[in-house]
Design a protein around this motif. Structure first.
Motif, PDB file in Angstrom:
ATOM      1  N   PRO A 177       8.329 -12.891  -7.264  1.00  0.00           N
ATOM      2  CA  PRO A 177       7.539 -13.935  -7.948  1.00  0.00           C
ATOM      3  C   PRO A 177       6.049 -13.847  -7.660  1.00  0.00           C
ATOM      4  O   PRO A 177       5.215 -14.084  -8.546  1.00  0.00           O
ATOM      5  CB  PRO A 177       8.136 -15.241  -7.414  1.00  0.00           C
ATOM      6  N   PHE A 178       5.698 -13.480  -6.422  1.00  0.00           N
ATOM      7  CA  PHE A 178       4.289 -13.376  -6.061  1.00  0.00           C
ATOM      8  C   PHE A 178       3.631 -12.175  -6.718  1.00  0.00           C
ATOM      9  O   PHE A 178       2.487 -12.247  -7.171  1.00  0.00           O
ATOM     10  CB  PHE A 178       4.148 -13.280  -4.540  1.00  0.00           C
ATOM     11  N   LEU A 179       4.346 -11.054  -6.730  1.00  0.00           N
ATOM     12  CA  LEU A 179       3.785  -9.848  -7.343  1.00  0.00           C
ATOM     13  C   LEU A 179       3.499 -10.072  -8.817  1.00  0.00           C
ATOM     14  O   LEU A 179       2.474  -9.645  -9.343  1.00  0.00           O
ATOM     15  CB  LEU A 179       4.751  -8.676  -7.160  1.00  0.00           C
ATOM     16  N   ILE A 180       4.409 -10.756  -9.490  1.00  0.00           N
ATOM     17  CA  ILE A 180       4.228 -11.010 -10.922  1.00  0.00           C
ATOM     18  C   ILE A 180       3.078 -11.982 -11.145  1.00  0.00           C
ATOM     19  O   ILE A 180       2.253 -11.795 -12.054  1.00  0.00           O
ATOM     20  CB  ILE A 180       5.528 -11.555 -11.543  1.00  0.00           C
ATOM     21  N   TYR A 181       2.978 -13.005 -10.292  1.00  0.00           N
ATOM     22  CA  TYR A 181       1.909 -13.983 -10.486  1.00  0.00           C
ATOM     23  C   TYR A 181       0.535 -13.365 -10.239  1.00  0.00           C
ATOM     24  O   TYR A 181      -0.393 -13.570 -11.018  1.00  0.00           O
ATOM     25  CB  TYR A 181       2.100 -15.185  -9.564  1.00  0.00           C
ATOM     26  N   HIS A 182       0.405 -12.606  -9.151  1.00  0.00           N
ATOM     27  CA  HIS A 182      -0.913 -12.092  -8.763  1.00  0.00           C
ATOM     28  C   HIS A 182      -1.273 -10.790  -9.457  1.00  0.00           C
ATOM     29  O   HIS A 182      -2.434 -10.558  -9.774  1.00  0.00           O
ATOM     30  CB  HIS A 182      -0.966 -11.877  -7.249  1.00  0.00           C
ATOM     31  N   PHE A 183      -0.287  -9.913  -9.657  1.00  0.00           N
ATOM     32  CA  PHE A 183      -0.574  -8.571 -10.174  1.00  0.00           C
ATOM     33  C   PHE A 183       0.035  -8.310 -11.545  1.00  0.00           C
ATOM     34  O   PHE A 183      -0.181  -7.243 -12.117  1.00  0.00           O
ATOM     35  CB  PHE A 183      -0.081  -7.512  -9.182  1.00  0.00           C
ATOM     36  N   TYR A 184       0.820  -9.240 -12.070  1.00  0.00           N
ATOM     37  CA  TYR A 184       1.351  -9.211 -13.429  1.00  0.00           C
ATOM     38  C   TYR A 184       2.364  -8.095 -13.678  1.00  0.00           C
ATOM     39  O   TYR A 184       2.791  -7.905 -14.816  1.00  0.00           O
ATOM     40  CB  TYR A 184       0.228  -9.091 -14.478  1.00  0.00           C
ATOM     41  N   GLN A 185       2.771  -7.374 -12.647  1.00  0.00           N
ATOM     42  CA  GLN A 185       3.673  -6.253 -12.861  1.00  0.00           C
ATOM     43  C   GLN A 185       4.381  -5.904 -11.553  1.00  0.00           C
ATOM     44  O   GLN A 185       4.025  -6.389 -10.485  1.00  0.00           O
ATOM     45  CB  GLN A 185       2.911  -5.026 -13.365  1.00  0.00           C
ATOM     46  N   PHE A 186       5.410  -5.077 -11.656  1.00  0.00           N
ATOM     47  CA  PHE A 186       6.061  -4.538 -10.472  1.00  0.00           C
ATOM     48  C   PHE A 186       6.552  -3.137 -10.804  1.00  0.00           C
ATOM     49  O   PHE A 186       6.614  -2.734 -11.964  1.00  0.00           O
ATOM     50  CB  PHE A 186       7.213  -5.432  -9.993  1.00  0.00           C
ATOM     51  N   SER A 187       6.909  -2.401  -9.748  1.00  0.00           N
ATOM     52  CA  SER A 187       7.311  -1.007  -9.926  1.00  0.00           C
ATOM     53  C   SER A 187       8.802  -0.856  -9.663  1.00  0.00           C
ATOM     54  O   SER A 187       9.307  -1.285  -8.622  1.00  0.00           O
ATOM     55  CB  SER A 187       6.522  -0.099  -8.975  1.00  0.00           C
ATOM     56  N   LEU A 188       9.497  -0.223 -10.593  1.00  0.00           N
ATOM     57  CA  LEU A 188      10.917   0.072 -10.407  1.00  0.00           C
ATOM     58  C   LEU A 188      11.122   1.141  -9.345  1.00  0.00           C
ATOM     59  O   LEU A 188      12.220   1.287  -8.807  1.00  0.00           O
ATOM     60  CB  LEU A 188      11.537   0.530 -11.732  1.00  0.00           C
ATOM     61  N   LEU A 189      10.073   1.896  -9.055  1.00  0.00           N
ATOM     62  CA  LEU A 189      10.160   2.938  -8.034  1.00  0.00           C
ATOM     63  C   LEU A 189       9.858   2.408  -6.634  1.00  0.00           C
ATOM     64  O   LEU A 189       9.900   3.171  -5.671  1.00  0.00           O
ATOM     65  CB  LEU A 189       9.191   4.078  -8.352  1.00  0.00           C
ATOM     66  N   SER A 190       9.544   1.118  -6.541  1.00  0.00           N
ATOM     67  CA  SER A 190       9.118   0.555  -5.263  1.00  0.00           C
ATOM     68  C   SER A 190      10.166   0.757  -4.178  1.00  0.00           C
ATOM     69  O   SER A 190       9.834   1.129  -3.046  1.00  0.00           O
ATOM     70  CB  SER A 190       8.819  -0.936  -5.426  1.00  0.00           C
ATOM     71  N   LEU A 191      11.440   0.522  -4.500  1.00  0.00           N
ATOM     72  CA  LEU A 191      12.493   0.660  -3.494  1.00  0.00           C
ATOM     73  C   LEU A 191      12.572   2.092  -2.986  1.00  0.00           C
ATOM     74  O   LEU A 191      12.606   2.338  -1.770  1.00  0.00           O
ATOM     75  CB  LEU A 191      13.840   0.226  -4.083  1.00  0.00           C
ATOM     76  N   LEU A 192      12.562   3.042  -3.904  1.00  0.00           N
ATOM     77  CA  LEU A 192      12.628   4.453  -3.519  1.00  0.00           C
ATOM     78  C   LEU A 192      11.417   4.852  -2.680  1.00  0.00           C
ATOM     79  O   LEU A 192      11.555   5.524  -1.639  1.00  0.00           O
ATOM     80  CB  LEU A 192      12.720   5.329  -4.769  1.00  0.00           C
ATOM     81  N   LEU A 193      10.228   4.449  -3.113  1.00  0.00           N
ATOM     82  CA  LEU A 193       9.022   4.810  -2.386  1.00  0.00           C
ATOM     83  C   LEU A 193       8.973   4.151  -1.013  1.00  0.00           C
ATOM     84  O   LEU A 193       8.458   4.734  -0.050  1.00  0.00           O
ATOM     85  CB  LEU A 193       7.786   4.430  -3.204  1.00  0.00           C
ATOM     86  N   ASN A 194       9.510   2.928  -0.897  1.00  0.00           N
ATOM     87  CA  ASN A 194       9.571   2.277   0.408  1.00  0.00           C
ATOM     88  C   ASN A 194      10.475   3.045   1.359  1.00  0.00           C
ATOM     89  O   ASN A 194      10.180   3.142   2.560  1.00  0.00           O
ATOM     90  CB  ASN A 194      10.071   0.835   0.262  1.00  0.00           C
ATOM     91  N   LEU A 195      11.579   3.574   0.830  1.00  0.00           N
ATOM     92  CA  LEU A 195      12.491   4.352   1.671  1.00  0.00           C
ATOM     93  C   LEU A 195      11.808   5.603   2.211  1.00  0.00           C
ATOM     94  O   LEU A 195      12.172   6.106   3.275  1.00  0.00           O
ATOM     95  CB  LEU A 195      13.742   4.740   0.878  1.00  0.00           C
ATOM     96  N   ILE A 196      10.813   6.098   1.475  1.00  0.00           N
ATOM     97  CA  ILE A 196      10.074   7.285   1.924  1.00  0.00           C
ATOM     98  C   ILE A 196       8.912   6.903   2.828  1.00  0.00           C
ATOM     99  O   ILE A 196       8.738   7.458   3.921  1.00  0.00           O
ATOM    100  CB  ILE A 196       9.555   8.082   0.710  1.00  0.00           C
ATOM    101  N   PHE A 197       8.114   5.911   2.396  1.00  0.00           N
ATOM    102  CA  PHE A 197       6.854   5.632   3.078  1.00  0.00           C
ATOM    103  C   PHE A 197       7.018   4.777   4.329  1.00  0.00           C
ATOM    104  O   PHE A 197       6.238   4.933   5.276  1.00  0.00           O
ATOM    105  CB  PHE A 197       5.866   4.969   2.108  1.00  0.00           C
ATOM    106  N   VAL A 198       7.972   3.855   4.355  1.00  0.00           N
ATOM    107  CA  VAL A 198       8.131   3.012   5.544  1.00  0.00           C
ATOM    108  C   VAL A 198       8.470   3.854   6.772  1.00  0.00           C
ATOM    109  O   VAL A 198       7.788   3.744   7.811  1.00  0.00           O
ATOM    110  CB  VAL A 198       9.177   1.906   5.305  1.00  0.00           C
ATOM    111  N   PRO A 199       9.481   4.732   6.721  1.00  0.00           N
ATOM    112  CA  PRO A 199       9.717   5.589   7.895  1.00  0.00           C
ATOM    113  C   PRO A 199       8.550   6.542   8.167  1.00  0.00           C
ATOM    114  O   PRO A 199       8.211   6.790   9.331  1.00  0.00           O
ATOM    115  CB  PRO A 199      10.986   6.371   7.522  1.00  0.00           C
ATOM    116  N   LEU A 200       7.954   7.065   7.099  1.00  0.00           N
ATOM    117  CA  LEU A 200       6.857   8.013   7.264  1.00  0.00           C
ATOM    118  C   LEU A 200       5.687   7.380   8.001  1.00  0.00           C
ATOM    119  O   LEU A 200       5.122   7.951   8.941  1.00  0.00           O
ATOM    120  CB  LEU A 200       6.413   8.530   5.895  1.00  0.00           C
ATOM    121  N   ILE A 201       5.314   6.172   7.591  1.00  0.00           N
ATOM    122  CA  ILE A 201       4.191   5.481   8.226  1.00  0.00           C
ATOM    123  C   ILE A 201       4.560   5.041   9.634  1.00  0.00           C
ATOM    124  O   ILE A 201       3.794   5.235  10.591  1.00  0.00           O
ATOM    125  CB  ILE A 201       3.761   4.270   7.378  1.00  0.00           C
TER     126      ILE A 201
END
Length: 793
Positions: A395-419
């Motif tokens: 809800p916050f992403l849509i209100y503030h940024f008007y969009q979301f990414s369907l790839l977010s889950l996949l990219l989080n699985l890559i970037f969270v451990p990486l970072i």
């Protein structure tokens, strides 16, 4: 009133967490009550929130919690009422804006952008903070400004100005942003013989800010380029050295949180210091006491964002409980931290970092028993935790940024451990080792090369817009539905897989409602966007049958030396047009009409093509002579955007509305005279868009179209004296004239004689430099409504 709705999801998720997890813990209800109280005090509370609050209280009555919960609830609310009444947050300014100088102490780390240095200064007379901006006119002045540091006493001559409000609908309100920090004025200073900044007595905070500034500077000077930006962001919360396009890529793909200093960073710092102090011979009790004392200092060093404040306060709460052998439920802990933070600064509630940090934390706490009970390995848990965090943030992403990414889950699985496993520990390690010897930094080459390839891949994904779903800012009701559906899905998470999947269908349905909502809107809209010194008009036909953009604006480039260049110069296409299109849920433009070949009318299209799909570009059927025009056509060719040349006599029809091209003929003498002129009707109102048409073109229109009338006239050439001639106004007889011109522009547009002529004829004038963006809405009955984003002084 829209501001009070943006925090609806937070209230729902906080209060909704009560029913499934209430086990004698009422502090979370107190936090929800505080949220509502701040709503009421600062914005006014909607009936929906009060209703939901009432039902939450009724639910507690049914569960019959201990009286202590009610006592705590009433105590917290009473304290907040007193706090808001006795010490109201940031009511009015005590500064005298007529003063031509200011003297005070720098209270923030100075920020550099090209030849500009900015910082926050606390005025010594009023103790009020002001945002100072200084521009160097040569290298020597820039070096003098670069020497400024937190804690310095500065005397500066210049002038006070009120910060700019949101000049476009749904745009960023810088004035409100600063006011919520207690800052009511900007001060534009001069670097002259009276300018001075000297170091006097420094406080603890000044020393910490200087340490932060020195750390960022050391990273900037000695770390490899690709690693420097990441290290400064991860260690000190400073993203200035990250390329803007990389930050955009992180944000729009839904992984910007990995760059924020938060629980992960605090945990790593605390673990390192805990083990270090133990090995130095301190007892566990002394170590915990030392860490409790040091964590507030880390908040300052790490930039003081809400996420790092929350994580640090939570760590302090954990150590206090361990030190004094107390038990504290995590939900109570995070709620207490939230209450304390809001007591200190109620306006922190409006910071998106606060909203996302607490919402996601509470959602993860609520669902954690199920996550750890029903999942096995690390990777499976990571998937589930990432999904829950993404769901709670939606809800916050849509209100503030008007969009979301369907790839977010996949990219989080890559970037969270990486970072968390590689980049963050490596950044800490190399920063520490660099103080022993800079030679250690030569070992960063593999990390730097890896970051380069990672960011290149991320930019490629971002530039293709794969998986980006643009929904637009939802209405109050739709935002309410999305928030409730997300809440229900979190509640159903522990009910079993079937219930959870069914609840996710509900989330998908509410998001789908927002996606298709424009196609059920029977209204037509014309919006004159405020793009500064330029033109840009958006036309939305009923039921989203067609969307047209007339010109894109364009910031006129000036030749500068390398040291003067800003990191990201203002680009109307990227900074104004694209965000407004996204806010409206517009994913593609059927036609972009470039009226003529001046940069302030087409310069924004280059960045706009990266953000939205463009079906076709209309351009005058005229000779192409300017280098800028050639660049435009080359870009359109490379982007495979069709170009349709138009001239007098052409027309097209969309949604039973006809658009007539009245100009150019093709043999005009100048670029301005070659402007595309469009005539159309919205309901019973006639419109004439004239681009930069001047006297020659106006004479031809009067001569060849003697019956031409226009209720609304888009004034030619930004209100220049070369346009809007008396004979032209006499024939058109407009009731209203629109002028798009930049504030304090160097051409002095609109010219006084043009304004006087229109006033004499009782023509109402709406202009972007005074009213901001202007929007006309025509409902299905033809009723016209006019809105302006700001009110003239």
């Amino acid at each position: 009133m829209a501001a009070k709705w943006q925090l609806g999801p937070l209230s729902f998720l906080i209060m909704g967490g009560i029913i499934p997890v209430l086990k004698g813990y009422g502090i979370v209800l107190a936090l929800a009550s505080v949220v509502l109280l701040i709503f009421y005090t600062t914005e006014g509370v909607g009936v929906g929130f009060l209703t939901f609050f009432t039902f939450s209280v009724l639910g507690l009555f049914q569960l019959k919690p201990p009286p202590l919960i009610w006592f705590f609830l009433l105590l917290v609310v009473s304290f907040f009422i007193l706090r808001m009444e006795i010490f109201p947050p940031y009511q009015a300014s005590m500064l005298n804006p007529e003063n031509s100088d200011v003297t005070g102490v720098i209270t923030s780390s100075p920020e550099e952008n090209g030849n500009q240095i900015s910082f926050t200064l606390r005025d010594i007379e009023t103790s009020e903070e002001v945002r100072v901006q200084l521009v160097a006119s040569n290298i020597e002045e820039l070096e003098e400004l670069q020497a400024s540091q937190a804690g310095m006493m500065c005397s500066i001559e210049g002038e006070f100005e009120k910060p700019s409000p949101a000049v476009n609908f749904k745009g960023f309100d810088y004035q409100q942003f600063l006011e919520r920090q207690g800052i009511f004025y900007q001060f534009y200073g001069e670097v002259n013989e009276h300018f001075s900044c000297v170091t006097e007595e420094l406080g603890v905070t000044d020393h910490l800010l200087r340490f932060r500034q020195a750390g960022v500077q050391m990273i900037r000077e000695h770390f490899p380029d690709e690693s420097a930006g990441m290290a400064a962001a991860l260690l000190f919360g400073d993203r200035q050295d990250l390329a803007p396009e990389i930050v955009d890529a992180y944000q729009e793909t839904g992984i910007i949180h990995v760059l924020a200093v938060s629980g992960l960073h605090v945990g790593l710092i605390v673990a390192f210091k805990y083990q270090l102090l133990l090995r130095l011979g301190l007892t566990k009790e002394r170590v915990m006491e030392v860490l409790i004392a040091l964590l507030p200092a880390y908040i300052v060093v790490a930039g003081g964002a809400p996420s790092v404040i929350r994580a640090s306060f939570m760590a302090m709460a954990v150590f206090l409980c361990l030190r004094f052998k107390m038990k504290l439920h995590p939900l109570d802990g995070v709620s207490i931290v939230g209450i304390v933070m809001l007591f200190i600064d109620p306006y922190m509630l409006y910071h998106i970092g606060f909203q996302l940090s607490f919402t996601i934390t509470i959602a993860l706490i609520i669902t954690s028993p199920v996550v750890f009970r029903k999942t096995g390995g690390y990777f499976q848990r990571l998937i589930l935790v990432s999904f829950i965090a993404q769901l709670a943030a939606t809800p916050f992403l849509i209100y503030h940024f008007y969009q979301f990414s369907l790839l977010s889950l996949l990219l989080n699985l890559i970037f969270v451990p990486l970072i968390s496993v590689v980049i963050l520990p490596a950044s800490f390690g190399f920063f520490f080792l660099s103080h022993l010897s800079l030679d250690f930094l030569s070992l960063m080459k593999p990390l730097n090369a890896s970051l380069h390839y990672i960011h290149t891949a991320l930019l490629t994904v971002h530039e293709t817009n794969i998986g980006i779903v643009t929904l637009g800012r939802p209405s109050n009701i739709v935002l309410l539905l999305i928030s409730i559906s997300v809440l229900l899905s979190l509640v159903c998470f522990e009910k079993g897989r079937k219930a959870f999947f069914l609840s996710l269908i509900g989330v998908a349905v509410t998001l789908g409602i927002q996606y298709v909502a424009p196609y059920f809107d029977s209204s037509a809209r014309v919006t004159m966007l405020d793009v500064g010194q330029g033109d840009s008009f958006l036309i939305e036909l009923p039921y989203r049958q067609a969307v047209y953009l007339i010109d894109t604006g364009g910031s006129l480039p000036f030749e500068q030396e390398e040291w003067e260049e800003r990191e990201r110069p203002f680009d109307p296409g990227r900074d104004v047009v694209a965000p407004y299109l996204k806010a409206q849920g517009i994913r593609s433009l059927d036609k972009v009409i470039i009226t003529h070949g001046h940069w302030d009318h087409y310069g924004g299209i280059f960045s706009l093509l990266e953000e939205v799909e463009v079906g076709k570009v209309l351009y005058g059927n005229v000779p192409i002579e300017e280098a800028g025009e050639e660049l435009l056509f080359e870009t359109l060719y490379n982007e495979r955007v069709a170009v349709e040349p138009v001239k007098e006599g052409d027309h097209w029809t969309a949604a039973e509305q006809v658009f007539y091209v009245l100009s150019p003929v093709g043999d005009e003498s100048s670029l301005n005279e070659r402007s595309i002129v469009l005539f159309t009707m919205f309901a019973e109102t006639s419109w004439l868009f004239t681009g930069d048409l001047e006297a020659e073109g106006e004479q031809r229109l009067v001569r060849e179209y003697p019956g031409l009338k226009a209720d609304v006239l888009k004034a030619g050439h930004h209100g220049s004296r070369t346009s809007s001639n008396p004979y032209f106004l006499e024939q058109l007889n407009p009731r209203l004239s629109l002028i798009s011109a930049g504030r304090n522009n160097r051409f002095s547009h609109p010219h006084t004689e043009v304004l006087e002529e229109k006033v004499k004829r009782n023509i109402k004038i709406l202009r972007t430099d005074q009213h901001g963006a202007v929007r006309f809405t025509y409902d299905k009955n033809g009723t016209q409504t006019i809105e302006t984003s700001i009110s003239p002084n």
